[in-house]
Design a protein around this motif. Sequence first.
Motif, mmCIF file in Angstrom:
data_model
loop_
_atom_site.group_PDB
_atom_site.id
_atom_site.type_symbol
_atom_site.label_atom_id
_atom_site.label_comp_id
_atom_site.label_asym_id
_atom_site.label_seq_id
_atom_site.Cartn_x
_atom_site.Cartn_y
_atom_site.Cartn_z
ATOM 1 N N ALA A 28 0.830 -1.209 0.000
ATOM 2 C CA ALA A 28 0.000 0.000 0.000
ATOM 3 C C ALA A 28 0.866 1.260 0.000
ATOM 4 N N SER A 29 1.884 1.287 0.838
ATOM 5 C CA SER A 29 2.781 2.448 0.887
ATOM 6 C C SER A 29 3.588 2.584 -0.392
ATOM 7 N N ARG A 31 2.582 1.763 -3.380
ATOM 8 C CA ARG A 31 1.683 2.369 -4.378
ATOM 9 C C ARG A 31 1.620 3.891 -4.185
ATOM 10 N N GLU A 32 1.594 4.344 -2.948
ATOM 11 C CA GLU A 32 1.507 5.776 -2.641
ATOM 12 C C GLU A 32 2.816 6.506 -2.931
ATOM 13 N N ARG A 33 3.931 5.922 -2.480
ATOM 14 C CA ARG A 33 5.217 6.615 -2.525
ATOM 15 C C ARG A 33 5.996 6.375 -3.804
#
Length: 189
Positions: A28-29, A31-33
């Motif tokens: 998840a992180s 995908r964000e970062r």
Amino acid sequence: MTNEAQRVEIYETVRNLPYDTAAAHDAASLRERGRGNCVAKADLLAEELSDVGIECRLVSWEYELPVLVAVQHDLSVDSDVHTAVQVLLGGQWLLVDATHDPALAALGLTVGHWDGASATEPAYRAVGSIFPHGHDGLSQELDEALDRIGQQVEAADPDLIARYQHDLNQLFERARSRAMSEGTTPAGR
């Protein structure tokens, strides 16, 4: 069932995300970062391949840290635990390691290439056995390695650990900048 070209496309998309030891630590992180460590990249690869029907599991092993930056000579930490993916194809579990983005090959790091049907080279050579993650946690041997490495990190000067991560990730960025200026960065980056 997916075809090999679709598997390769998923693999290359994840592999081409920048490897960064201080960025994302899960899918998840990542995908964000847009950048992350081996755990994040393995987590994302397993999710993406599972979404198209490929059975996956995470695996981990201890490895010797390659000496890439000068501050490492001042650290008492010389190994770490690496995480990658195994996929079940043709009744066999095959290693598929998407850790290092292509620009890092210039630093002597192994950059995987997957044909969608056979194993990739591991980003780091295992010291000892490779252990699948299971419902019961990690193996006792891997838990012991994590404890030993954790104690070494805790005993080290926190400023040295921070400098190590900073210097290492700056080295990665310089390799990416060189690759971009030389036109050797993969399409889509």
